[in-house]
Scaffold this active site. Structure first.
Site, PDB file in Angstrom:
ATOM      1  N   SER A   1       0.819  -1.213   0.000  1.00 62.31           N
ATOM      2  CA  SER A   1       0.000   0.000   0.000  1.00 62.31           C
ATOM      3  C   SER A   1       0.854   1.267   0.000  1.00 62.31           C
ATOM      4  O   SER A   1       1.480   1.586  -0.990  1.00 62.31           O
ATOM      5  CB  SER A   1      -0.961  -0.056   1.199  1.00 62.31           C
TER       6      SER A   1
ATOM      7  N   ASP B   1      10.241   5.841 -10.115  1.00 62.94           N
ATOM      8  CA  ASP B   1       9.821   6.550 -11.323  1.00 62.94           C
ATOM      9  C   ASP B   1      10.581   7.861 -11.518  1.00 62.94           C
ATOM     10  O   ASP B   1      10.867   8.256 -12.659  1.00 62.94           O
ATOM     11  CB  ASP B   1       8.314   6.819 -11.278  1.00 62.94           C
TER      12      ASP B   1
ATOM     13  N   LYS C   1      -0.807  -4.540  -3.247  1.00 57.89           N
ATOM     14  CA  LYS C   1      -2.132  -4.027  -2.881  1.00 57.89           C
ATOM     15  C   LYS C   1      -2.244  -2.580  -3.358  1.00 57.89           C
ATOM     16  O   LYS C   1      -1.757  -1.665  -2.712  1.00 57.89           O
ATOM     17  CB  LYS C   1      -2.390  -4.101  -1.383  1.00 57.89           C
TER      18      LYS C   1
END
Length: 689
Positions: free
Chosen positions: A476, A487, A501
């Site tokens: 999460s 990224d 998740k």
């Protein structure tokens, strides 16, 4: 992770009401039952709750499932797996009857809000389960088992066919009885001096529990199969269940500091709460199955297999400072190895144990800072009241970064292993400490609406070498941070693939349209998935998780732990990327260089080689599909497993991954010219006062 319901959906003011059809007769039992068994039926309130439940799922769940025969087959299959995963209760003829009656009609019952199919099957299950307990008791009382026979018992029967005859079924029970006797005899437990008497008591206890089953148990089991057919994180809470779910935080953390959930007959450790006694003892892991609970240092360990999870919680909770003993089947061995007894002193969660912590690793004269974050915590009340010292992950890490700077560390390892998430706001703010302002995560609902959460502070608190450690239990909010760092090219992610998740849940009260007589919440609550998380690159973190830049073999069994192990898990997908600019910190060539150095270092490391060899042994235990019932072979197998486990449970075992990650930080510092990039901008002085 929850987002406030009002921000995502609006409740309908009224829902249609449908009538129920008559309850069908119970089919003949394949095993004779000596007593008249009561037939469970849904109550009027449960039938009403089921009608609303179906409408809420269809209107508000992220997955817009087509309600057809395919859904019928999915719910039926899931329900049968929940009740009889081991294929040791139902007969093939039972399954044929269930499929003939309900494989094409459960969707119709779903639309009309009925639970007749669920109760029909559950009644059949209860009759078979009670018969099995009586048969097992009779076997133990009779005795006379032959342990010189060369035979084995299947440990994993989820893909096996259901027994075709009563004789086949009883043969499975006979082998299970032999296994239980051998397991108890060689487990090292005190009660194993007389295994037969101990097992007779255990199975009588289980029979007593089965004889006390009521309509609430049947309704709970069926609605679980129904809701989890939409996705694994959607569930229904009856008014009584929700009261336990909603317990005040200070009370919910009493006892051992672990969240439990029910899986088939077992109570399973769903989460070890950071800061709690289980967390501090390091004796319990996510996925461990609890099979018995004892009070004090010498109290009898009561078998709790088949118990309601709320009843197990009541037995585990207790006065601060008292001792509870748990009998567990460790997840590390795939829940197949010998049972282990762990002793935990009950206590409250210590908030300071939940907080981010620092340490310094010295590697060949180089100093590397390590920040461990067990959870993404935030004192919402303190924040709303503007308390100057309210608990906050990002605030604490900001302070720690300043302290590590004064220690002249050459880089940072951010340890998110076993961090199951927490406050989304903190994941965004913590990411912002390492990047300029920009997007961190995207959230999309089922209608395609998208929200982008951004770091709005242009200051970069730390701009030096950064490694993010993750494992299969990182989930999460941890995945959101790791994905953003990856990224942006801001740091290197090391470890194992994360949990996966990437969904958002919301709690909804099931309300009647007219509420003059009943309480607003007396039909229960529904926790359902309403949105998904996406990386700024556009890829979802759902199902696949975050793949590390540098992989490290893990002790965690990825075939058991992880979102992709749920058959109803929402799929991985891609949306349009957010507008962002990668940092100039790391290029693809840099990452490949770091990965190559990491691999070469491990190839010449005897400690790493030993780790890999032992991991191969552990995976061999996990993949075992049968166990010998020939006593000498069984004894040798158990001794081998216990010996291996004792070796791995030593407290002086080095944290290999942490040490190797520190070496990667040193490599990063060397790549940057042995200095902190951006130091001339004095990023440490840029933090807000």
């Amino acid at each position: 992770m929850f987002i406030h319901t009002r921000k995502i959906l609006f409740l309908a003011s009224a829902l249609a009401v449908f009538l129920s059809l008559p309850f069908p007769e119970i089919s003949r039992t394949a095993v004779s039952v000596p007593v008249k068994e009561p037939v469970l039926k849904p109550s009027p309130v449960q039938e009403e709750a089921e009608r609303y439940l179906s409408r809420y799922l269809m209107q508000y769940h992220f997955r817009q499932l087509a309600v057809n025969d395919s859904l019928s087959r999915e719910v039926l299959s899931r329900y049968l797996d929940e009740l009889d995963e081991s294929k040791s209760y139902f007969l093939a003829s039972d399954i044929e009857v269930f499929r003939e009656r309900y494989a094409r009609s459960m969707d119709d019952e779903f639309l009309s809000g009925k639970a007749d199919a669920g109760f029909y099957i559950y009644n059949r299950f209860l009759r078979q389960a009670r018969e099995k307990m009586r048969y097992m008791i009779a076997l133990f009382e009779k005795g006379g088992f032959d342990f010189t026979v060369q035979e084995s018992m299947e440990l994993k029967r989820d893909k096996a066919p259901w027994p075709a005859t009563v004789q086949e079924l009883r043969d499975l029970w006979r082998k299970e009885a032999k296994y239980q006797l051998l397991n108890l005899k060689y487990s090292g437990e005190e009660e194993s001096d007389d295994p037969r008497k101990a097992l007779i008591k255990r199975y009588r206890n289980r029979l007593s529990i089965l004889e006390q089953q009521n309509a609430e148990d049947a309704f709970r089991a069926y609605t679980m199969a129904l809701t989890t057919s939409f996705d694994p994180h959607t569930s229904y809470f009856s008014p009584g269940d929700f009261e336990n779910f909603q317990i005040d935080i200070s009370r919910s953390f009493e006892g051992i500091g672990a969240k439990l959930q029910s899986e088939n007959e077992y109570t399973v450790i769903h989460e070890v709460i950071p800061g709690g006694p289980a967390f501090r003892s390091n004796l319990l892991k996510k996925g461990d199955r609890i099979t018995g609970v004892g009070q004090g240092n010498k109290g009898e360990i009561v078998d709790i297999v088949g118990w309601r999870v709320n009843d197990v919680v009541k037995r585990i909770r207790g006065k601060k400072g008292s001792v509870v003993r748990l009998k567990i089947l460790p997840a590390s061995q795939g829940n197949k190895g010998p049972a282990r007894i762990v002793e935990i002193v009950r206590d409250e969660v210590r908030l300071e144990e939940q907080s981010a912590k620092k340490e310094i690793i010295r590697l060949n004269g180089r100093k590397i800072g390590v920040i461990t974050i067990p959870a993404f915590y935030l004192d919402f009340e303190g924040q709303s009241r503007n308390k100057p010292d309210y608990a906050s992950t990002s605030r604490d890490v900001r302070k720690i970064l300043g302290e590590l700077r004064k220690e002249n560390v050459e880089g940072i390892v951010l340890d998110l292993r076993n961090n199951g998430g927490g406050a989304l706001e903190e994941a965004v703010k913590l990411t912002g400490l390492f990047i300029p302002d920009g997007p961190v995560v995207q959230i999309r609902n089922s209608q395609g609406g998208k929200v982008v959460l951004e770091d709005e502070d242009p200051a970069v608190v730390y701009d030096g070498p950064l490694v993010v450690l993750v494992n299969r239990y990182s989930a999460s909010a941890s995945e959101i941070l790791a994905a953003a760092i990856q990224d942006y090219g801001r740091g290197v992610v090391i470890g194992g693939r994360t949990f996966g998740k990437g969904t958002v849940q919301s709690i909804m009260k099931i309300r009647r349209p007219f509420n003059f007589i009943y309480k607003a919440d007396d039909l229960g609550q529904l926790k359902l998935t309403v949105a998904k998380f996406y990386r700024i690159s556009g890829e979802s973190t759902q199902h696949m998780g975050v793949k590390p830049d540098i992989s490290f073999p893990s002790l965690i069994d990825s075939e058991v732990v992880g979102e992709d192990n749920y058959t109803s898990s929402l799929p991985w997908d891609v949306i349009s990327p957010a507008r962002y600019s990668r940092t100039s910190w790391l290029t693809g060539a840099d990452v490949r260089d770091l990965r190559e150095r990491f691999t070469q270092r491990n190839a010449n490391d005897s400690l790493y080689s030993r780790y890999v060899r032992d991991l191969a042994v552990l995976n061999g235990f996990r993949k075992k599909e049968s166990v010998p019932l020939f006593e000498p072979a069984f004894k040798a197998e158990m001794e081998r497993i216990r010996s291996f486990e004792a070796q791995w449970s030593k407290e002086d075992q080095p944290d290999i991954l942490l040490n190797r990650s520190a070496a990667v930080v040193v490599d990063m510092a060397d790549l940057s010219g042995n200095r902190l990039p951006g130091a001339e901008q004095a990023p440490w002085q840029a933090e807000k006062k």
